[in-house]
Scaffold this active site. Structure first.
Site, short mmCIF file in Angstrom:
data_model
loop_
_atom_site.label_atom_id
_atom_site.label_comp_id
_atom_site.label_asym_id
_atom_site.label_seq_id
_atom_site.Cartn_x
_atom_site.Cartn_y
_atom_site.Cartn_z
CB CYS A 112 -0.96 -0.01 1.18
SG CYS A 112 -2.11 -1.38 1.13
CG HIS A 254 -3.04 3.42 1.79
ND1 HIS A 254 -3.67 2.97 0.66
CD2 HIS A 254 -3.08 2.40 2.68
CE1 HIS A 254 -4.07 1.72 0.86
NE2 HIS A 254 -3.73 1.36 2.07
CG ASN A 284 -6.75 -0.68 1.18
OD1 ASN A 284 -6.03 -0.38 0.22
ND2 ASN A 284 -6.25 -1.01 2.37
N1 COA Z 1 -17.71 -8.81 9.47
C1 COA Z 1 -18.09 -9.04 10.74
N2 COA Z 1 -17.23 -9.27 11.75
C2 COA Z 1 -15.92 -9.24 11.44
C3 COA Z 1 -15.46 -9.00 10.13
C4 COA Z 1 -16.41 -8.79 9.13
N3 COA Z 1 -16.07 -8.54 7.85
N4 COA Z 1 -14.11 -9.03 10.13
C5 COA Z 1 -13.73 -9.28 11.38
N5 COA Z 1 -14.82 -9.40 12.18
C6 COA Z 1 -14.88 -9.68 13.61
C7 COA Z 1 -13.64 -10.37 14.13
O1 COA Z 1 -13.74 -11.76 13.93
C8 COA Z 1 -13.66 -9.99 15.58
O2 COA Z 1 -14.58 -10.81 16.25
P1 COA Z 1 -14.27 -11.31 17.75
O3 COA Z 1 -14.18 -10.05 18.56
O4 COA Z 1 -15.45 -12.15 18.05
O5 COA Z 1 -12.97 -12.04 17.66
C9 COA Z 1 -14.24 -8.57 15.56
O6 COA Z 1 -14.91 -8.43 14.29
C10 COA Z 1 -13.20 -7.50 15.69
O7 COA Z 1 -12.13 -7.81 14.81
P2 COA Z 1 -10.89 -6.88 14.66
O8 COA Z 1 -9.97 -7.43 13.62
O9 COA Z 1 -10.31 -6.57 15.99
O10 COA Z 1 -11.64 -5.59 14.10
P3 COA Z 1 -11.10 -4.15 13.87
O11 COA Z 1 -11.96 -3.16 14.50
O12 COA Z 1 -9.63 -4.05 14.10
O13 COA Z 1 -11.35 -3.97 12.31
C11 COA Z 1 -10.12 -4.07 10.27
C12 COA Z 1 -10.75 -4.86 11.39
C13 COA Z 1 -9.37 -5.04 9.34
C14 COA Z 1 -11.19 -3.35 9.51
C15 COA Z 1 -9.14 -3.05 10.89
O14 COA Z 1 -8.30 -3.68 11.80
C16 COA Z 1 -8.29 -2.37 9.86
O15 COA Z 1 -8.79 -1.61 9.06
N6 COA Z 1 -6.98 -2.59 9.91
C17 COA Z 1 -6.06 -1.94 9.02
C18 COA Z 1 -6.29 -2.37 7.62
C19 COA Z 1 -5.30 -1.78 6.71
O16 COA Z 1 -4.89 -0.68 6.92
N7 COA Z 1 -4.91 -2.53 5.75
C20 COA Z 1 -4.04 -2.13 4.74
C21 COA Z 1 -2.71 -1.86 5.27
S1 COA Z 1 -1.93 -1.00 4.15
#
Ligand code: COA
Length: 333
Positions: A112, A254, A284
């Protein structure tokens, strides 16, 4: 004479297949509400079968060249995580599709952060006198590496491409792109990865596991590090440029997650109204996201000549990078 690089043209391209959150909830254990509130994303675009990354890149590149009023450039630099093939690089194919046989063309891989790395490379080529015009493209087809059963990644990424033409200028003319701040931390390579397909897997340190061919990401840890590194990198580049956060007209980051953009703006002390965000409409798009958000804002007439922009990205590697630029007097299509 000290040479610098200025923006001469910009363009972008999105494939035609719109995939809404509702399309995804039909096959994944997720909800429109979860996706919107946790990421800010409402829809993304996936390329149709038969399309490749070089097709998206060539279309965005052609638009940027048209915007610059150029039929040729001296070099093509492509940032992508999803090349047409592992070998050779995709940039020569893109150049050929643009009728640019003979010019140097190569890929940059920083996931990214790829576009910021590619832009820095292009500016270096211009400064060293190796080229007078460079086409810099970010193009991705993450739809080809997403695990359709993985709800944590499938809801986030989309396909697309964005491109800029940068040209050499005299440093004294003003409006130069840069300085840059670039960094990496390879101890975090496992946080954002496709495990299979490279030497590590082919020379078998461990038996391949199902799913290794797909993209995987440790979302929560990536979120934390993204804010931390983008903020530090943005501050470093502002300090090198002699600019304050209050001088910034637009924060063009980004588009990883709307919550990351809001948090970053808050940490840097930049008002939310100055944050460019198109993640709701495109998801993204990894290396394509910065030129894509910039081109859409340009086409919507949001920039005035002389506006000061801060660009920052974070991605797999881990990698991060930032730069600043002054928006030139570009005509809109
Ligand atoms: N739908 C529903 N629930 C989901 C889900 C989805 N699509 N994806 C994950 N969950 C659940 C998880 O299983 C977890 O459940 P649990 O608490 O029972 O274990 C819960 O939601 C929270 O998961 P978590 O990963 O902690 O969520 P989050 O708030 O961190 O959001 C992302 C997840 C991926 C959206 C977030 O972490 C993010 O945006 N990270 C950075 C991504 C990024 O920048 N990527 C590119 C890098 S360049």
């Amino acid at each position: 004479m000290t040479r610098s690089a200025v923006l001469a043209g910009i363009g972008s391209f999105l494939p035609s297949r719109r995939v809404t959150n509702e399309h995804l909830t039909a096959r994944l254990d997720t909800s429109d509400e979860w996706i919107r509130t946790r990421t800010g994303i409402r829809q993304r675009y996936f390329a149709e079968p038969g399309t490749t990354t070089s097709d998206l890149a060539a279309e965005a590149g052609a638009r940027a060249m048209k915007s610059a009023g150029l039929a040729e450039v001296d070099a093509v630099v492509l940032a992508t995580t999803t090349p047409d093939r592992p070998c050779p690089a995709t940039a020569p194919t893109v150049a050929a599709k643009l009728g640019l046989v003979g010019c140097p063309a190569f890929d940059v891989q920083a996931v990214c952060t790829g576009f910021v790395y590619a832009l820095a490379t292009a500016c270096g080529l211009l400064a060293a006198g190796g080229a007078d015009t460079v086409l810099v493209i970010g193009a991705e087809m993450f739809s080809t590496i997403l695990n359709p059963a993985d709800r944590t990644t499938s809801v986030i990424f989309g396909d697309g491409a964005g491109a800029m033409v940068v040209r050499a200028a005299r440093a004294a003319d003003g409006g130069a792109i840069g300085p840059f701040d670039l960094g990496s931390d390879g101890t975090g390579a496992d946080l954002i990865t496709v495990r299979a397909g490279g030497a590590e897997q082919r020379r078998g340190r461990s038996a391949p596991t199902a799913g290794d061919e797909y993209f995987s990401m440790a979302g929560r840890e990536v979120f934390r590090q993204a804010v931390e590194h983008m903020a530090a990198s943005a501050r470093a580049v502002l300090s090198r440029a002699g600019w304050q956060a209050g001088d910034i007209d637009w924060l063009a980051c980004h588009q990883a997650n709307l919550r990351i953009l809001v948090r970053l703006a808050d940490v840097l002390g930049i008002p939310e109204a100055r944050v460019l965000a198109n993640i709701a409409a495109v998801g993204n798009t990894s290396a394509a996201s910065i030129p894509l958000v910039l081109d859409q804002a340009h086409q919507a007439g949001r920039f005035q000549a002389g506006d000061r922009l801060l660009l920052s990205a974070f991605g797999g590697g881990l990698t991060w990078g930032s730069t600043v630029l002054t928006w030139p007097d570009l005509t809109r299509p």
